[in-house]
Structure formats: C-alpha cells, structure tokens
Design an enzyme around this catalytic site. Structure first.
Site, mmCIF file in Angstrom:
data_model
loop_
_atom_site.group_PDB
_atom_site.id
_atom_site.type_symbol
_atom_site.label_atom_id
_atom_site.label_comp_id
_atom_site.label_asym_id
_atom_site.label_seq_id
_atom_site.Cartn_x
_atom_site.Cartn_y
_atom_site.Cartn_z
ATOM 1 N N ARG A 60 -58.742 -35.626 -34.106
ATOM 2 C CA ARG A 60 -58.760 -35.228 -35.502
ATOM 3 C C ARG A 60 -57.993 -36.229 -36.374
ATOM 4 N NH1 ARG A 60 -55.643 -31.781 -36.309
ATOM 5 N NH2 ARG A 60 -54.691 -31.455 -34.277
ATOM 6 N N LYS A 200 -62.475 -27.066 -36.390
ATOM 7 C CA LYS A 200 -61.162 -26.864 -36.998
ATOM 8 C C LYS A 200 -61.257 -26.662 -38.508
ATOM 9 C CE LYS A 200 -58.597 -26.869 -33.344
ATOM 10 N NZ LYS A 200 -58.084 -25.563 -32.836
ATOM 11 N N HIS A 219 -53.671 -19.494 -33.428
ATOM 12 C CA HIS A 219 -54.081 -20.625 -32.596
ATOM 13 C C HIS A 219 -53.620 -20.319 -31.175
ATOM 14 C CE1 HIS A 219 -53.866 -25.177 -31.597
ATOM 15 N NE2 HIS A 219 -55.085 -24.721 -31.419
ATOM 16 N N SER A 239 -50.936 -28.577 -27.431
ATOM 17 C CA SER A 239 -51.663 -29.319 -26.403
ATOM 18 C C SER A 239 -50.737 -29.717 -25.255
ATOM 19 C CB SER A 239 -52.278 -30.579 -27.024
ATOM 20 O OG SER A 239 -52.989 -31.318 -26.069
ATOM 21 N N LYS A 243 -52.166 -23.702 -22.277
ATOM 22 C CA LYS A 243 -52.796 -22.580 -22.974
ATOM 23 C C LYS A 243 -54.145 -22.204 -22.345
ATOM 24 C CE LYS A 243 -53.810 -23.527 -27.241
ATOM 25 N NZ LYS A 243 -55.257 -23.576 -27.542
ATOM 26 N N THR A 244 -54.991 -23.201 -22.136
ATOM 27 C CA THR A 244 -56.316 -22.929 -21.555
ATOM 28 C C THR A 244 -56.202 -22.577 -20.079
ATOM 29 O OG1 THR A 244 -57.418 -24.392 -23.148
ATOM 30 C CG2 THR A 244 -58.592 -23.908 -21.108
ATOM 31 N N ASP A 258 -58.980 -20.469 -27.709
ATOM 32 C CA ASP A 258 -58.341 -21.299 -28.735
ATOM 33 C C ASP A 258 -58.034 -20.607 -30.055
ATOM 34 O OD1 ASP A 258 -57.318 -23.876 -29.449
ATOM 35 O OD2 ASP A 258 -59.087 -24.205 -30.685
ATOM 36 N N ARG A 324 -63.018 -34.446 -23.638
ATOM 37 C CA ARG A 324 -63.240 -33.007 -23.660
ATOM 38 C C ARG A 324 -64.664 -32.637 -23.252
ATOM 39 N NH1 ARG A 324 -59.561 -29.789 -26.773
ATOM 40 N NH2 ARG A 324 -57.887 -31.031 -27.685
#
Length: 532
Positions: A60, A200, A219, A239, A243-244, A258, A324
């Site tokens: 981003r 996003k 988030h 990141s 989290k995932t 997410d 990704r």
C-alpha cells in the site's frame, strides 16, 4: 459495449461515466481469468491459480491516501493521520481520470461490504485490470445473481493504474493517489497496481461510516467455537504477529481473517475472502491456506515461480516480502457459511515483542485494554529493514492506523463500551521473543502460544492464579498446564536479570512517550493505566 449482468437502471453512463470501450459487468471468475490471460495481465498457474506481479508497488501507499476536506467531514476526520485534498483538487482529478478512461475497457463488480445485511453497504468497483475485478470479487461479498437486478451502489470505487495524478493540479502528494470523497460517495485510485488498495479503501470507508451507528469496526481476525457462535473470539494484530495463523484454528470456525464489525447484533465479517501472506507458507504449518495456492482463481501476487512447472517458491522474497494470495472464504473448509458470530467473549491483542520483555499472555482490565488498543504495539527486528540494527518499536493505533479516518479515541471508546456491555475478557499475547531480545533470545514457541490461547478460550485461565506484572500492571498467570512456568515470567528467562530490567524500563518509556498524544483525550482510569 455492455457485457455481463447489470441493472439496466444503473449503468456507468447513469453515473456520468461515458465514452468507454467495452464495459464488462459482473463477470464471474472463469470469464475474468480468461480475459486477464488474453490481455497479458498474468499467467495461469498450477490448479488454475492466477499469477501476477504488481510492478513498482508491492504494498500500500498510505502517504498517498487523501480525504477530501468538505464541510460535512471537516470536524470528524483525524487530519493528523489523513492527508487532506481540496474539493477543487478532487474535481480536477475526477475530470482528468474520466478523460483518461475514454475508449478503454473496464470491469465492473457490484459487491457488498459487510455480512450483516442490517449494516452492509453496496459498493460498485470499476477496475481497469480484469484481475483487479477478480481480486475484489474474492475479497468483498458477492450478491446472488438475482440481487444484481435491483443493485444500487452506495459508493463507487474507480481504480485506474495507468492514470498518473498531477500533484499541483490535483492537490495530492505524488503521481499515485487514493482520494476519498464522502460527499460525492466516490473513491478514486490511480498510479498503482497493488490490489490491496481496493479492499483497504472499502475498509477505510466502513471505518468512517460505522461508528456513527454505534458499530465498532475492527482490523482483526475472528473465529467461534463449533456450533456455538456465542463463543466468539477476535484477534487484533499488526503484520507479523500471527493474526491469520492463530485464528485459523482447525478446532474452531473461521469467521474471517482481517476486517470485522461489532454491532448490537454481534460480530460480522466485512469481507467474503482472505488476503494471506505467503512468505514461508508451509503445507505442514498452515495446510488449508497452502492448499488455496493451487485452487482455481486464487490470485498469487508477487511470488517467484518455476517457468516450466509453475511451482511456487515460498522462500524467495526477491520481489517483496509482502507476497500474498487472495481467495474466497469458502476455500477454507472450516469457514463460517454466514460470516457472523456472537458478541466477542474473548478479545486477543497480539504483539511481537522483539525486546523480550512482555509475557506470553496477560489478562487486561477494560482500561488496560483501551491503553494497549490505542498503543497498537509491535516491533521491527534487526535485518528486516535497512539500517535497523536493534529492535525498534512500531505503534499503530487501533492496530491499523492507516485505515482510521476518525480519531483513535472514537474507536477506543467504542471498544471499551462494548467490552463493558458484553463482558468480554481481554488478553495481550506476545508471539515475539523470550530469554533475551532479538538476536539473543528465542522466538516464543508456537506450541506454547497455541496452548495458552486454548486455555484462554476454553475458560481454563479463568481459574488460574495470577501475579501483577511489575512493568505494565496487568495480570500474568503463574502456571498453565502444558506450558513451562519459566516461560510465563520473562525476567526469569533472561540470564542477565539486570539487562532485562534495563530493557523493560526502556520499553515502558517507549510506550509512555507514544501514549502522551492520547492523554488529553482519555478518561482518568485509562490515564491511570497509562502511567502505571
């Protein structure tokens, strides 16, 4: 020429977007893949995955995101965090982008943000690249085909990578631009092929709209116990904190990985898919995510692959470490069919502490939860970026500052109110280092982290004996079945206890220095948690 399924009352021409080439409305996955290959946008990989690179931008561009400063939003936007654009600059940008688009082919997807129909928004995505249409079709929620006949967009996003902005004419920072105009219900994206800007931009939009309805945008990832959506857990984290990985528990039902909302009806996913990092992804550690990389239509972004076998290299980060894969949520076998959950019973805030100071798990009071939520701490480690020779703190408020158009306290107060109303238990989980800082100590064992999380979620830790942490004042369990007691007290894991004390004092001061910006805006109990 119009191709595909469209509401005849809501064509692009009805929005003043005229003179385009072929306009492809709501094409499904096979057609989008076929066209993207014919246009040379990428390569068909193993199992029908679509392999792409995004050129100059592999992530981003947060500094190029702007909010149009109109009277209706002037007093509600967090301008220190969101660059302003004048209405005149936006009008010129929109006019020039429409002129640039004439004669070119575009792809339209009419989609939904939000699994709860009471709080969802309709979004029309207009993309120059066919594979961007496929990407956002994965990541947002897809209406039934019959629903498209009456679809009316609440907001429109136009993504035109070949368009270059003019900073002076368009009142922006560079040739790359993401411009959000809440009055005109338009988002314009130009000068970048990175697909993450699409999703996003919608997340940022929901982060602005939902708090007015008393809904907490988050988030975070989320899951719930099998057959029991009331037992919902959410996982905040920046990141690299897990989290995932940690939410993708095969023993629980995945709500999403997410972006979620927390309303008076419970938890709901904003999205219809996942956008997972693939660096060092392994079949052994994360078999379901790994399996998606050879499923039809999965987008593989910025990964090196064998030109003959198309086998992916999960360790080669020569294009970017931010490689990704994007896929629909139903590619994960234990994903929720409804993407809905109950009110969070447990809230987990993940951090990767490279200083080796924080315990592997701690229980937070509501005030402490707001403190750590507003802090949004993790750490960069030596070697991850040029010039980084020792751990460096990263504070991203609400665990997602780039997507927060309102002031952090708005989200912090919403979180605290909902914790108080629904009685959620909050935990801080450190997936970083123990026994020393990065380069000296060791990474927290993933087995121990999973054991501690299971103990938190199944209620085991409700009956544990706790000690008060000398540095941050939160509660740390003294013992947990299956976890070495030594690991629960980070100071004991260091050979040099004085070195730990110095490191801890240093980290506490970093937190305090960062949190000083919020002190004028918070209540006394949170202020007390901040100053210990």
């Amino acid at each position: 020429m119009t191709i595909g399924r469209v509401n005849p009352k809501f064509r692009l021409e009805d929005q003043g977007i005229e003179g385009l080439g072929q306009v492809h409305y709501n094409l499904m996955e096979p057609a989008l893949v076929e066209i993207a290959i014919k246009r040379g946008e990428g390569t068909l990989g193993r199992g029908g995955a679509f392999l792409v690179t995004t050129g100059k931008f592999t992530g981003r561009s947060p500094k190029d995101k702007h909010v149009v400063r109109t009277d209706s939003v002037a007093d509600s936007i967090w301008w220190e965090n969101n660059a302003a654009m004048s209405p005149e600059g936006f009008d010129a940008l929109y006019a020039d982008m429409l002129a640039h688009m004439k004669g070119r082919d575009y792809f339209v997807q009419d989609l939904v943000g939000g699994a709860d129909p009471a709080h969802s928004i309709n979004v029309r995505m207009v993309t120059e690249l066919a594979w961007h249409g496929l990407f956002i079709r994965h990541l947002l929620r897809r209406p039934d085909r019959s629903e498209l006949n009456d679809f009316t967009a609440d907001f429109t996003v136009i993504n035109c990578p070949s368009f270059q902005a003019d900073p002076k004419r368009h009142d922006c920072r560079s040739e790359t631009v993401i411009a959000m105009n809440f009055d005109r219900k338009l988002i314009l994206i130009g000068g970048t092929e990175y697909a993450g800007e699409n999703k996003k931009s919608v997340f940022t939009l929901l982060n602005y709209l939902l708090p007015e309805k008393g809904i907490m945008p988050m988030h975070c990832s989320a899951n719930h116990a099998p057959g029991n959506p009331v037992d919902t857990a959410v996982f905040f984290g920046l990141s690299g904190t897990g989290k995932t990985t940690l939410s993708a528990d095969p023993e629980r039902v995945l709500i999403g990985d997410d972006e979620h909302g927390w309303s008076d009806r419970g938890t709901f996913n904003f999205e219809g898919g996942c956008y997972a990092k693939t660096i060092s992804l392994s079949e052994e550690a994360e078999p379901e995510i790994y399996a998606t990389t050879t499923r039809f239509g999965t987008i593989i972004e910025n990964m090196i692959f064998d030109p003959e076998t198309f086998e992916l290299d999960f360790e080669d980060d020569s294009l970017t470490a931010n490689m990704r894969c994007a896929y629909p949520l139903d590619y994960i076998s234990n994903a929720s069919a409804t993407a809905l959950g109950g009110h969070p019973k447990n809230i987990i805030m993940l951090t990767c502490d490279a200083f080796g100071v924080l315990p592997p798990i701690a229980r937070l009071t509501p005030a402490q939860a707001m403190y750590h939520f507003l802090s949004g701490f993790t750490a960069k480690v030596a070697g991850t970026e040029r010039g980084v020779t020792e751990p460096q703190p990263t504070f991203s408020t609400c665990f997602g500052a780039p997507f927060m158009p309102r002031r952090p306290e708005v989200y912090g107060n919403l979180l605290r109110e909902k914790i108080a109303q629904h009685g959620a238990t909050c935990w801080l989980v450190n997936t970083g280092w123990t026994g020393g800082a990065y380069g000296v100590g060791n990474r927290m064992p993933i087995k121990a982290t999973r054991t501690l999380l299971t103990a938190a979620l199944d209620g085991t830790l409700a009956h544990a004996e706790y000690r008060k942490d000398a540095n941050f004042g939160f509660e740390v369990p003294k013992s947990v079945p299956g976890v070495p007691e030594l690991l629960l007290d980070p100071r004991r894991t260091w050979d040099d206890k004085a070195a730990y004390d110095r490191q801890a004092a240093k980290l506490v001061q970093m937190f305090a220095d960062n949190f000083a910006q919020y002190l004028p805006h918070i209540d006394d109990d949170v202020r007390a948690a901040a100053i210990g």
